[in-house]
Design a protein around this motif. Structure first.
Motif, PDB file in Angstrom:
ATOM      1  N   VAL B  39       0.820  -1.207   0.000  1.00 20.20           N
ATOM      2  CA  VAL B  39       0.000   0.000   0.000  1.00 20.20           C
ATOM      3  C   VAL B  39       0.857   1.262   0.000  1.00 20.20           C
ATOM      4  O   VAL B  39       0.376   2.332  -0.303  1.00 20.20           O
ATOM      5  CB  VAL B  39      -0.974   0.037   1.193  1.00 20.20           C
ATOM      6  CG1 VAL B  39      -2.004  -1.062   1.073  1.00 20.20           C
ATOM      7  CG2 VAL B  39      -0.258  -0.057   2.511  1.00 20.20           C
ATOM      8  N   THR B  93     -10.153 -16.874  -2.201  1.00 19.23           N
ATOM      9  CA  THR B  93      -9.236 -15.778  -2.543  1.00 19.23           C
ATOM     10  C   THR B  93      -8.465 -16.033  -3.836  1.00 19.23           C
ATOM     11  O   THR B  93      -8.189 -15.087  -4.570  1.00 19.23           O
ATOM     12  CB  THR B  93      -8.234 -15.494  -1.407  1.00 19.23           C
ATOM     13  OG1 THR B  93      -7.498 -16.674  -1.139  1.00 19.23           O
ATOM     14  CG2 THR B  93      -8.926 -15.014  -0.158  1.00 19.23           C
ATOM     15  N   ILE B 119      -9.256   2.255  -0.566  1.00 20.94           N
ATOM     16  CA  ILE B 119      -8.830   1.100   0.240  1.00 20.94           C
ATOM     17  C   ILE B 119      -7.768   1.528   1.257  1.00 20.94           C
ATOM     18  O   ILE B 119      -7.751   1.090   2.406  1.00 20.94           O
ATOM     19  CB  ILE B 119      -8.283  -0.028  -0.666  1.00 20.94           C
ATOM     20  CG1 ILE B 119      -9.404  -0.657  -1.496  1.00 20.94           C
ATOM     21  CG2 ILE B 119      -7.562  -1.106   0.134  1.00 20.94           C
ATOM     22  CD1 ILE B 119     -10.379  -1.501  -0.694  1.00 20.94           C
ATOM     23  N   SER B 123      -7.939   1.195   5.233  1.00 23.70           N
ATOM     24  CA  SER B 123      -6.906   0.517   6.016  1.00 23.70           C
ATOM     25  C   SER B 123      -6.423   1.392   7.164  1.00 23.70           C
ATOM     26  O   SER B 123      -6.157   0.894   8.265  1.00 23.70           O
ATOM     27  CB  SER B 123      -5.721   0.138   5.134  1.00 23.70           C
ATOM     28  OG  SER B 123      -6.144  -0.590   4.021  1.00 23.70           O
ATOM     29  N   ALA B 177     -12.070  -9.641  -0.792  1.00 23.79           N
ATOM     30  CA  ALA B 177     -10.676  -9.309  -0.483  1.00 23.79           C
ATOM     31  C   ALA B 177      -9.747  -9.771  -1.599  1.00 23.79           C
ATOM     32  O   ALA B 177      -8.789  -9.084  -1.964  1.00 23.79           O
ATOM     33  CB  ALA B 177     -10.258  -9.942   0.847  1.00 23.79           C
ATOM     34  N   VAL B 180      -9.935  -7.414  -4.642  1.00 21.35           N
ATOM     35  CA  VAL B 180      -9.173  -6.195  -4.352  1.00 21.35           C
ATOM     36  C   VAL B 180      -7.676  -6.465  -4.474  1.00 21.35           C
ATOM     37  O   VAL B 180      -6.932  -5.679  -5.068  1.00 21.35           O
ATOM     38  CB  VAL B 180      -9.531  -5.653  -2.947  1.00 21.35           C
ATOM     39  CG1 VAL B 180      -8.596  -4.529  -2.539  1.00 21.35           C
ATOM     40  CG2 VAL B 180     -10.970  -5.178  -2.918  1.00 21.35           C
ATOM     41  N   SER B 181      -7.243  -7.625  -3.950  1.00 21.57           N
ATOM     42  CA  SER B 181      -5.835  -7.976  -4.001  1.00 21.57           C
ATOM     43  C   SER B 181      -5.351  -8.116  -5.442  1.00 21.57           C
ATOM     44  O   SER B 181      -4.303  -7.594  -5.818  1.00 21.57           O
ATOM     45  CB  SER B 181      -5.611  -9.282  -3.229  1.00 21.57           C
ATOM     46  OG  SER B 181      -4.340  -9.796  -3.484  1.00 21.57           O
ATOM     47  N   SER B 188      -4.277  -6.896   0.717  1.00 23.08           N
ATOM     48  CA  SER B 188      -5.582  -6.582   1.316  1.00 23.08           C
ATOM     49  C   SER B 188      -5.789  -7.286   2.651  1.00 23.08           C
ATOM     50  O   SER B 188      -6.825  -7.894   2.910  1.00 23.08           O
ATOM     51  CB  SER B 188      -6.759  -6.799   0.358  1.00 23.08           C
ATOM     52  OG  SER B 188      -6.887  -8.104  -0.083  1.00 23.08           O
ATOM     53  N   LEU B 191      -8.912  -6.183   4.812  1.00 27.61           N
ATOM     54  CA  LEU B 191     -10.186  -6.827   4.490  1.00 27.61           C
ATOM     55  C   LEU B 191     -10.219  -8.268   4.988  1.00 27.61           C
ATOM     56  O   LEU B 191     -11.249  -8.744   5.456  1.00 27.61           O
ATOM     57  CB  LEU B 191     -10.411  -6.812   2.975  1.00 27.61           C
ATOM     58  CG  LEU B 191     -10.741  -5.463   2.347  1.00 27.61           C
ATOM     59  CD1 LEU B 191     -10.689  -5.556   0.830  1.00 27.61           C
ATOM     60  CD2 LEU B 191     -12.124  -5.008   2.788  1.00 27.61           C
ATOM     61  N   LYS B 192      -9.070  -8.951   4.897  1.00 33.81           N
ATOM     62  CA  LYS B 192      -9.024 -10.342   5.341  1.00 33.81           C
ATOM     63  C   LYS B 192      -9.227 -10.428   6.852  1.00 33.81           C
ATOM     64  O   LYS B 192      -9.942 -11.297   7.343  1.00 33.81           O
ATOM     65  CB  LYS B 192      -7.682 -10.976   4.961  1.00 33.81           C
ATOM     66  CG  LYS B 192      -7.608 -11.262   3.476  1.00 33.81           C
ATOM     67  CD  LYS B 192      -6.357 -12.029   3.109  1.00 33.81           C
ATOM     68  CE  LYS B 192      -6.393 -12.365   1.633  1.00 33.81           C
ATOM     69  NZ  LYS B 192      -5.151 -12.109   0.942  1.00 33.81           N
TER      70      LYS B 192
END
Lengths: 131, 287
Positions: B39, B93, B119, B123, B177, B180-181, B188, B191-192
């Motif tokens: 990120v 996933t 995102i 976070s 998730a 997004v990853s 992510s 989210l996980k």
């Protein structure tokens, strides 16, 4: 009860081996990436970078075959890419190993679950997904 | 687009040194905050160095594999990680990460930048939020029992057992998730952990380590798609993954000695700043 104790022991062994496998994979791939990085900087350090526009058609080293042929002529970029492929295969080999672990435990439900995860990744390896 | 960037014509050597240094800081910050290196490295590459976001995503996902595999190695040996939950949720996933990696090329880079910023903000909020432990051993879920997801983990006070709740909800959240990853090239983790802490009500230690355990496989699934497409450029990935991994290793050593609670506010401000920059530049169509 006795069966439970046994299961924990097998689990424990599998976990230690999984941990060692992951660490070994990361260290090995990073060493290869570093060696490739030195060769690359030594040969192309003075070139001008241009990453401002993504060009899929300009990329080489996008298949295992191309990486290996670059590896044979000791191109720095191909050595780095080989290290990256080793890194990508580290968690994948972890899945393969877990399947064996669950097989030893006779936990067939998780053997199947592991094989499902593995086949999803193998499907993406077939190179039919890139638009 | 190129003219906006500070460094317009740079040699490979200078680029490598700058990225190496930046990636080290990203890995350090990522491990101290628990956000992960991805990120932070993506804004650095795109906003500061003018790298196309598709290359930045490819480099970031590789650094995610390196850091998560490295730290998973330590956690797995301690026996905290729930390998069954990890494997079970990896079905969700991996499928969704591949899907995310496929569609990312068809989406306007500006939208990707804006999504990334959102995102990132999420976070930062998750990082500051007070964590409330929801875990219990109330074994009520039939699916949790069927898939043998309930487990136990070692604590200083002895082994603690826990039961997993709302398996379907967790699975769906993991699917999100994964998209997004694959779409943004990040782990992510926020989210996980949300899926595991709040929905499945697992203990913190188990959810963080299990999420980390899953991250490597999830990232590998989308990395394969990126590799075939040419988004993994060795010249960028080399300094990024070496820098992030070194930074994360140093960060985890510092983390054992200090309590970074007070620093978290500062980190959140930095992350929020990066998030707004990504959203702003995305909206202007500069990325």
């Amino acid at each position: 009860m006795k069966k439970d104790v046994k299961r924990i022991f097998v689990d424990k062994d599998v976990q230690v081996i999984l941990g060692t496998l992951l660490r070994f994979g990361v260290i090995l791939s990073m060493v290869v990436v570093l060696i490739g990085g030195m060769v690359y900087l030594n040969s192309q350090g003075k070139a001008i970078v241009d990453y401002s526009q993504f060009r899929s058609e300009h990329a080489d080293l996008t298949s295992i075959k191309a990486i290996f042929s670059g590896l044979l002529s000791l191109q720095g970029k191909a050595i780095i890419q080989f290290g990256i492929v080793l890194l990508i295969f580290t968690p994948i080999s972890r899945v393969i190993f877990s399947v064996f672990g669950f097989l030893l435990e006779k936990d067939y439900m998780y053997v199947v679950i592991g094989l499902i995860v593995l086949s999803i990744i193998i499907f993406s390896l077939t190179n039919k997904l890139v638009g | 687009m190129v003219t906006d960037v500070i460094f317009v014509r740079m040699s490979v050597l200078v680029f490598t040194i700058i990225v190496l240094f930046g990636a080290f800081l990203a890995g350090l910050l990522g491990s101290l905050t628990g956000l992960g290196g991805g990120v932070i490295i993506i804004p650095l590459l795109t906003l500061v160095l003018g790298v196309d976001i598709h290359y930045a995503i490819g480099a970031s996902i590789i650094s995610v594999i390196a850091t998560s595999s490295g730290s998973a190695a330590a956690y797995v040996k301690e026996g905290i990680t729930n390998i069954r939950i990890g494997m079970f949720l990896e079905i969700a996933t991996t499928i969704s990460a591949i899907f995310g990696a496929i569609i990312t090329i068809y989406i306007n880079p500006s939208y990707i930048a804006v999504m990334f910023g959102l995102i990132l903000l999420f976070s930062a909020v998750m990082m500051l939020r007070k964590k409330v432990e929801h875990a219990d051993n109330d074994d009520s879920g039939a699916l949790g029992r069927f898939f043998k997801l309930n487990g136990s983990y070692p604590t200083p006070e002895g082994t603690v057992s826990y039961a997993v709740h709302n398996v379907v909800g967790g699975f769906v959240m993991m699917f999100f998730a994964g998209i997004v990853s694959g779409l943004l090239g990040i782990g992510s983790g926020a989210l996980k952990v949300l899926a595991m802490d709040n929905i499945m009500r697992m203990p913190f230690k188990v959810s963080t380590t299990t999420s980390n355990f899953m991250m490597g496989v999830t990232a590998a699934a989308s990395a394969v798609v990126y590799l075939h497409r040419g988004q993994i450029d060795p010249g960028i990935v080399m300094p990024v993954c070496v820098g992030v991994l070194t930074g994360a290793t140093v960060g985890s050593k510092i983390l054992v000695k200090t309590k970074p609670e007070k620093l978290k506010v500062l980190f959140a401000v930095v992350v929020a700043f990066l998030a707004f920059q990504m959203i702003y530049n995305g909206m202007l169509g500069k990325l």
